[in-house]
Write a protein that holds these residues in place. Sequence first.
Motif: not given
Length: 138
Positions: A77-89
């Motif tokens: 989940g952390f890796l999939s959200g890291c491209n979109f910013g802090l909140l998605p991460m």
Amino acid sequence: MGFYQMFVLVSLMFLLLIVIMVSRIMKKTIKPMQGMTISMFFSMNVGLTLGILFGVTFQGNLFYSTIISIILGASIGFLSGCNFGLLPMLEGLMAGLMAGMMGAMLGEMVDGGQSIVLIRIFLLLSIFTYFFICATSK
């Protein structure tokens, strides 16, 4: 670990790479809220898949299956959200954590045949993440 478990793990890792690459390519066209939804959707499906897989693999030992599922689900989940910013991460991290815990409990309750059906359903939903990214980026 058997061949089926390794196949599921390799499939999820391959899918993670595809989601990271596609989200990086289409990052400019995806809005922040869409990035959060993509991150949550993918990490929830992967966390449930991993939880069920490890819940059945370590049947009778809920602690190990829960810990492994939580760590892997939160990491993905952390890796999939890291491209979109802090909140998605953070959204991906927490959704993966929660799904890993729920999947491990579900995997503990079902037998082998039922778990294969559930894993196939969640793998299919995880594959739909790619189409979800492509549909939201237009």
